[in-house]
Write a protein that holds these residues in place. Structure first.
Motif, mmCIF file in Angstrom:
data_model
loop_
_atom_site.group_PDB
_atom_site.id
_atom_site.type_symbol
_atom_site.label_atom_id
_atom_site.label_comp_id
_atom_site.label_asym_id
_atom_site.label_seq_id
_atom_site.Cartn_x
_atom_site.Cartn_y
_atom_site.Cartn_z
ATOM 1 N N GLU A 161 0.828 -1.215 0.000
ATOM 2 C CA GLU A 161 0.000 0.000 0.000
ATOM 3 C C GLU A 161 0.860 1.261 0.000
ATOM 4 N N ARG A 162 1.962 1.214 0.725
ATOM 5 C CA ARG A 162 2.852 2.380 0.776
ATOM 6 C C ARG A 162 3.534 2.592 -0.575
ATOM 7 N N VAL A 163 4.037 1.526 -1.188
ATOM 8 C CA VAL A 163 4.641 1.634 -2.518
ATOM 9 C C VAL A 163 3.602 2.116 -3.524
ATOM 10 N N ARG A 164 2.418 1.574 -3.440
ATOM 11 C CA ARG A 164 1.327 1.968 -4.344
ATOM 12 C C ARG A 164 1.049 3.468 -4.218
ATOM 13 N N ALA A 165 0.980 3.966 -2.991
ATOM 14 C CA ALA A 165 0.711 5.393 -2.764
ATOM 15 C C ALA A 165 1.809 6.260 -3.387
ATOM 16 N N ILE A 166 3.050 5.840 -3.263
ATOM 17 C CA ILE A 166 4.173 6.579 -3.849
ATOM 18 C C ILE A 166 4.062 6.582 -5.367
ATOM 19 N N ALA A 167 3.867 5.418 -5.955
ATOM 20 C CA ALA A 167 3.846 5.290 -7.414
ATOM 21 C C ALA A 167 2.658 6.026 -8.040
ATOM 22 N N LEU A 168 1.494 5.915 -7.414
ATOM 23 C CA LEU A 168 0.293 6.500 -8.018
ATOM 24 C C LEU A 168 0.230 8.020 -7.891
ATOM 25 N N LEU A 169 1.139 8.618 -7.136
ATOM 26 C CA LEU A 169 1.233 10.080 -7.083
ATOM 27 C C LEU A 169 1.883 10.648 -8.342
ATOM 28 N N LEU A 170 2.603 9.817 -9.062
ATOM 29 C CA LEU A 170 3.300 10.258 -10.262
ATOM 30 C C LEU A 170 2.325 10.356 -11.433
ATOM 31 N N PRO A 171 2.578 11.256 -12.380
ATOM 32 C CA PRO A 171 1.647 11.465 -13.498
ATOM 33 C C PRO A 171 1.450 10.236 -14.380
ATOM 34 N N GLU A 172 0.191 10.022 -14.744
ATOM 35 C CA GLU A 172 -0.227 9.018 -15.734
ATOM 36 C C GLU A 172 0.227 7.590 -15.416
ATOM 37 N N VAL A 173 0.209 7.245 -14.143
ATOM 38 C CA VAL A 173 0.620 5.899 -13.723
ATOM 39 C C VAL A 173 -0.602 4.998 -13.646
ATOM 40 N N GLU A 174 -0.417 3.774 -14.075
ATOM 41 C CA GLU A 174 -1.447 2.763 -13.889
ATOM 42 C C GLU A 174 -0.803 1.529 -13.283
ATOM 43 N N GLU A 175 -1.594 0.825 -12.494
ATOM 44 C CA GLU A 175 -1.124 -0.420 -11.884
ATOM 45 C C GLU A 175 -1.871 -1.576 -12.507
ATOM 46 N N THR A 231 2.469 -4.294 -10.535
ATOM 47 C CA THR A 231 3.434 -3.594 -11.379
ATOM 48 C C THR A 231 2.860 -2.250 -11.794
ATOM 49 N N PHE A 232 3.735 -1.264 -11.872
ATOM 50 C CA PHE A 232 3.339 0.101 -12.180
ATOM 51 C C PHE A 232 3.932 0.516 -13.522
ATOM 52 N N PHE A 233 3.095 1.178 -14.332
ATOM 53 C CA PHE A 233 3.442 1.548 -15.694
ATOM 54 C C PHE A 233 3.182 3.028 -15.921
ATOM 55 N N VAL A 234 3.974 3.635 -16.789
ATOM 56 C CA VAL A 234 3.713 4.974 -17.301
ATOM 57 C C VAL A 234 3.804 4.870 -18.822
ATOM 58 N N ALA A 235 2.773 5.331 -19.495
ATOM 59 C CA ALA A 235 2.714 5.276 -20.961
ATOM 60 C C ALA A 235 3.036 3.872 -21.479
ATOM 61 N N GLY A 236 2.541 2.862 -20.766
ATOM 62 C CA GLY A 236 2.712 1.479 -21.189
ATOM 63 C C GLY A 236 4.063 0.870 -20.856
ATOM 64 N N LYS A 237 4.957 1.641 -20.228
ATOM 65 C CA LYS A 237 6.287 1.131 -19.874
ATOM 66 C C LYS A 237 6.365 0.882 -18.371
ATOM 67 N N GLN A 238 6.828 -0.289 -18.034
ATOM 68 C CA GLN A 238 6.960 -0.695 -16.638
ATOM 69 C C GLN A 238 8.074 0.107 -15.969
ATOM 70 N N PHE A 239 7.819 0.587 -14.725
ATOM 71 C CA PHE A 239 8.877 1.285 -14.003
ATOM 72 C C PHE A 239 9.044 0.803 -12.568
ATOM 73 N N ALA A 240 8.118 0.041 -12.040
ATOM 74 C CA ALA A 240 8.271 -0.499 -10.680
ATOM 75 C C ALA A 240 7.443 -1.772 -10.544
ATOM 76 N N GLN A 241 8.011 -2.724 -9.804
ATOM 77 C CA GLN A 241 7.296 -3.975 -9.559
ATOM 78 C C GLN A 241 7.588 -4.427 -8.132
ATOM 79 N N VAL A 242 6.526 -4.716 -7.390
ATOM 80 C CA VAL A 242 6.659 -5.198 -6.018
ATOM 81 C C VAL A 242 6.696 -6.719 -6.055
ATOM 82 N N ARG A 243 7.694 -7.276 -5.383
ATOM 83 C CA ARG A 243 7.835 -8.730 -5.325
ATOM 84 C C ARG A 243 7.868 -9.180 -3.875
ATOM 85 N N ASP A 244 7.025 -10.148 -3.577
ATOM 86 C CA ASP A 244 6.930 -10.716 -2.232
ATOM 87 C C ASP A 244 7.249 -12.203 -2.331
ATOM 88 N N ASP A 245 8.473 -12.574 -1.962
ATOM 89 C CA ASP A 245 8.910 -13.967 -2.019
ATOM 90 C C ASP A 245 8.767 -14.527 -3.442
#
Length: 119
Positions: free
Chosen positions: A6-20, A28-42
């Motif tokens: 949730e914390r990572v999501r809040a950070i990423a979604l503050l940026l312009p034109e981001v979709e998860e 995974t978080f994308f801007v203009a169709g390009k991946q820029f962050a991915q959360v991995r749990d185990d």
């Protein structure tokens, strides 16, 4: 891990034109169709809790991992493209994580967003 996601999501979604959306089963978080962050749990049973982000390339990736191996590592699949995994376990440095996510967004965002003022 839900709180961390949730914390990572809040950070990423503050940026312009981001979709998860999920990619390979990971948030995974994308801007203009390009991946820029991915959360991995185990991921594939590796026992790590990380957010994977872009770097400017192999030199920056190597420097980060060499300088702070407790914070940075080379993620499976994304590592060969210069990405790093930032450790989210324990008491992570959220200022650093926010900065790395924003920098990754800048590396993926189209010029029009950067010229408009970016973040």
């Amino acid at each position: 891990m839900t709180e961390i996601l949730e914390r990572v999501r809040a950070i990423a979604l503050l940026l312009p034109e981001v979709e998860e959306r999920p990619s390979h089963g990971q948030p995974t978080f994308f801007v203009a169709g390009k991946q820029f962050a991915q959360v991995r749990d185990d991921h594939h049973g590796d026992g790590r809790h990380v957010v994977c982000v872009r770097t400017s390339g192999d030199d920056e990736q190597a420097m980060l991992i060499e300088t702070a191996p407790e914070t940075y590592s080379r993620p499976a699949y994304l590592g060969p493209s210069g990405w790093v995994a930032v450790n989210l376990a324990g008491d992570p440095d959220w200022t650093l994580i926010e900065d790395r996510i924003a920098r990754s967004w800048e590396l993926a965002a189209p010029r029009r967003l950067l010229e408009a003022g970016g973040r």
